[in-house]
Enzyme design. Structure first.
Site, short mmCIF file in Angstrom:
data_model
loop_
_atom_site.label_atom_id
_atom_site.label_comp_id
_atom_site.label_asym_id
_atom_site.label_seq_id
_atom_site.Cartn_x
_atom_site.Cartn_y
_atom_site.Cartn_z
N GLU A 67 0.81 -1.22 0.00
CA GLU A 67 0.00 0.00 0.00
C GLU A 67 0.84 1.27 0.00
OE1 GLU A 67 -0.58 -2.64 1.93
OE2 GLU A 67 -2.69 -3.19 1.77
N PHE A 129 -11.43 -7.32 13.70
CA PHE A 129 -10.37 -7.78 12.81
C PHE A 129 -10.05 -6.68 11.79
CE2 PHE A 129 -9.15 -9.97 8.80
CZ PHE A 129 -7.91 -10.41 9.23
N GLN A 130 -8.79 -6.39 11.65
CA GLN A 130 -8.30 -5.35 10.73
C GLN A 130 -8.95 -4.00 10.99
OE1 GLN A 130 -8.30 -7.00 6.67
NE2 GLN A 130 -6.23 -7.76 7.07
N LYS A 179 -17.57 -0.55 6.07
CA LYS A 179 -18.11 -1.51 5.10
C LYS A 179 -19.63 -1.41 4.95
CE LYS A 179 -17.77 -6.36 3.90
NZ LYS A 179 -16.73 -7.26 3.42
N MET A 494 24.39 8.60 2.09
CA MET A 494 24.35 9.92 2.72
C MET A 494 24.68 9.83 4.20
SD MET A 494 24.15 13.07 2.24
CE MET A 494 23.25 13.67 0.82
#
Lengths: 580, 162
Positions: A67, A129-130, A179, A494
């Site tokens: 993502e 969940f999630q 949802k 760097m």
């Protein structure tokens, strides 16, 4: 699967003008109404219904491999095209994986709309969940964010989100979509009333009294410098800025974000300002009597020690965001307004004709800058090993300077900023404010989606590229011919440079003792892998890679302990440069 | 530069998360909050936040600008001057030993505050006033022993023009 969705979308009764639509259908219609044609994303449980609807719509979807890659790709798309980038991800880990990308876009004022799935409203707060409170998590790194509580609010929120993301000082906006809100079907008619955000009215039009004062300062100035930032690019003010610089015969420097705002091949161009800025840019700003700063925020990477910054100059600061003004440096004339509109007005007020003798009067100042340039040009010596600067210069030459270039973060980014001379806005795409390693490859994918026919190049380091290397699969799957050039020095270059210069060469944990074989890795992903190990191979390898049809990973083994110069140590005045 | 005390009052959308945006702005940018007071206005869609902060003048300027930048903040005003009415309320639970009971009531009378709860060994005093008044009262009550205190923080309103 919601059985209701199999019903016809348009109700049979013509008496009811508003059809019953699900939240997912409303969202797709709202996105189309905003002109969205591309979404970068990754499906999951909370957004499966949205994906089901998306697959039936005309909107293209780029399936990333992480993502974070989706957000950077949307960001690269936005930076290259000037349009708002859009992402769609699932709840929980899908949402948290976007945070770095969102913070990156926020730091650089890039318009994005990030849509995250959320657990159904009745489960919110239950540690489902999630489930994660992504609105809470992203509050400090979005311009604004929304949790859509009711399907009835969805269309309005989408419209507001696009408006907020792209207007004023642009930035990322997140929409969290539970949802059940997505699945509910309601009678819905497209919105027709105007957006009502009573507390959000960015001030585009500058105050003319302030501009008269600016004109007076310009008329008096003997040693002006214009300092262009990302705001010039975001507001589309490059033409106005260029006209102003030529009209008042003022040299121009830029922040990292401002590269491309003014033609890098113009004789008035000084190069970048700040920590790795050119000697002449840093000296010119430090000796200027007038600094016209446009669309900048005076980052610490630009100013060094703020007390010593532009100490002889009166400062005009033009920016759309009032909080940018007087945040880091004191300002003589603040101007709140859109950069393009402001510069356009300034140019009109000034008139096209320069006063007689302006060119002659400016001569001593430009000559002095020429002397600084002769004293300390950007330089390197190409010897037995491949110099990274040589690779960047060769890329510039081979592409005619026309490629869209993204970078990762670190030395690769600074060498690109120094040695690839950008002539147009949107050509240089880099994570400036947040400094996000792993940005370049997904950003290149996004830019390539926006401009399928242009050459898009990611100049990378061997450390950074591995932070989002998985997006090579995305490029291959979508047939996006991005070209990645790894300046491979086997170090986190760097940080190693800082350790060399300021930590007595104690290279704590910066050596990458084990690296993958990037050529084989490219091949494993289905891309072309090429390698250059000696200076005489560089041009042929790069030319071959750039000309190849698909995605290419070019592994260039460069001088391992090369440093980026000039360098201003953190917190020092910008005149105190370490030079080659 | 010396730190100054400023009272900001703002009208905000009465929506979930708005207070968190305001407070998060302060914590995220290292600004300080001395007190904070929030409640709905006469319009249920709008709340008023009154916030007291200490900072030097450039930071005060940043605070005001940053508050204005929040999309849910409708209007911000600095009410630090004399053209605003400022009040704070406190509930003070003070120990009331027999030898102090009369003295406490005298103080309550002088300060025109109220005893709202009485017990064998305590009074709860309700006081409203400027911060100076509250401080003065607390100084007088402290020797008797203050058991608990709850303060609202300052609320303020701009005076109407005459």
């Amino acid at each position: 699967m919601d059985a209701a969705r199999l019903e016809p979308r348009v109700p049979a009764s013509s008496a009811d003008p508003a059809p019953l639509l699900s939240g997912a259908q409303i969202l797709m219609a709202a996105l189309r109404a905003e002109g969205v044609d591309t979404i970068f994303g990754y499906p999951g449980g909370a957004v499966i219904d949205l994906y089901d609807e998306l697959a039936r719509s005309a909107i293209r979807h780029v399936l990333v491999r992480h993502e974070q890659g989706a957000v950077h790709a949307a960001d690269g798309y936005a930076r290259a095209s000037g349009r708002t980038g859009v992402c769609l991800v699932t709840s929980g880990p899908g949402a948290t994986n976007t945070v770095t990308g969102i913070a990156t876009a926020y730091a650089d004022s890039i318009p994005l709309v990030v849509i995250t799935g959320q657990v159904p409203t009745h489960l919110i707060g239950n540690d489902a969940f999630q489930e994660v409170d992504i609105v809470g998590i992203t509050r400090p790194c979005t311009k604004h964010n929304y949790l859509v509580a009711r399907t009835e609010d969805l269309a309005r929120i989408v419209r507001e989100a696009f408006h907020v993301a792209a207007s004023g000082r642009p930035g990322p906006v997140l929409i969290d979509l539970p949802k059940d809100v997505v699945n509910r079907r309601i009678a819905h008619a497209p919105l027709t009333d105007p957006i009502r955000l009573r507390a959000y009215r960015p001030n585009y039009r500058p105050n003319k009294n302030q501009l008269r004062k600016v004109l007076a300062l310009v008329a008096e100035a003997q040693r002006p410098v214009i300092f262009a930032g990302g705001g010039v690019i975001r507001s589309g003010a490059s033409a106005e800025l260029t006209a102003l610089a030529r009209r008042i015969q003022s040299p121009v420097t830029g922040s990292l974000m401002g590269l491309g705002a003014f033609p890098g091949s113009d004789p008035l161009w000084l190069g970048m300002l700040g920590m790795h800025g050119t000697y002449r840019a840093n000296m010119a700003v430090s000796h200027a009597d007038l600094l016209i700063a446009v669309g900048v925020r005076f980052s610490d990477r630009v100013t060094g020690k703020t007390d010593a910054f532009a100490a002889q100059a009166r400062i005009v600061h033009i920016d759309i965001d009032p909080t940018s003004i007087r945040k880091n440096v004191p300002v003589t004339i603040p101007v709140v307004g859109d950069c393009r509109l402001t510069l356009e007005t300034v140019n009109q007020m000034m008139g096209a004709e320069a006063p007689d003798g302006l060119a002659a009067a400016r001569r001593p100042w430009l000559d002095r800058i020429g002397e600084w340039q002769r004293a300390h040009k950007l330089a390197y010596r190409q010897g037995e090993t491949i110099k990274p600067q040589f690779v960047v210069e060769t890329l510039h030459r081979l592409t005619g300077g026309r490629a869209i270039v993204t970078t990762e973060v670190g030395q690769n980014q600074m060498w690109t900023a120094q040695f690839f001379h950008f002539d147009r806005p949107g050509q240089f795409i880099t994570s400036g404010g947040l400094g996000t390693m792993g940005f370049g490859l997904p950003a290149a994918i996004g830019a390539q989606m926006a401009f399928p026919d242009q050459l898009v190049l990611d100049i990378a380091g061997d450390g950074s590229i591995q932070m989002n290397i998985q997006e090579l699969a995305t490029a291959v799957q979508c047939g996006l011919p991005v070209k990645v050039v790894i300046l491979n020095n086997g170090y986190l270059g760097m940080v190693r440079q800082w350790q060399e210069l300021f930590y007595d060469k104690r290279y704590a944990c910066t050596r990458m003792d084990h690296q993958p074989d990037f050529v084989k890795l490219a091949e494993a992903y289905g891309a072309l892998g090429l390698r250059a190990t000696r200076p005489e191979e560089v041009e042929a390898v790069l030319a071959r890679g750039l000309a190849a049809p698909g995605p290419v990973l070019m592994d260039v083994l460069v001088e391992r302990e090369e440093c980026v110069y000039p360098m201003v140590p953190a917190g020092a005045p910008i005149t105190e440069m370490l030079l080659v | 530069m010396t730190a100054e005390r400023h009272i900001f009052t703002m009208l905000v959308d009465n929506e979930p998360g708005v207070l968190s945006r305001v407070v998060g702005l302060f914590s995220g940018r290292g600004f300080n909050i001395e007190s904070l007071c929030v409640a709905e206005t006469i319009d249920p869609k709008i709340s008023r936040i009154t916030l007291v902060t200490m900072a030097n003048p450039p930071v005060i300027e940043q605070i005001e600008k940053q508050l204005n930048k929040l999309i849910n903040v409708i209007k911000v005003r600095d009410l630090s001057g004399d053209d605003a009415v400022k009040r704070e309320m406190a509930l003070i639970c003070v120990q009331a030993r027999p030898e102090h009971r009369a003295e406490i009531l005298r103080i309550v009378d002088i300060f025109r505050c109220k005893v709202v709860d009485v017990g064998l060994a305590h009074y709860i005093i309700e006081v409203t006033g400027t911060e100076g008044k509250l401080t003065a009262l607390l100084n007088l009550l402290r020797p008797m022993g203050i058991k608990k205190i709850a303060r609202t923080g300052t609320v303020a309103l701009l005076r109407e023009p005459n």
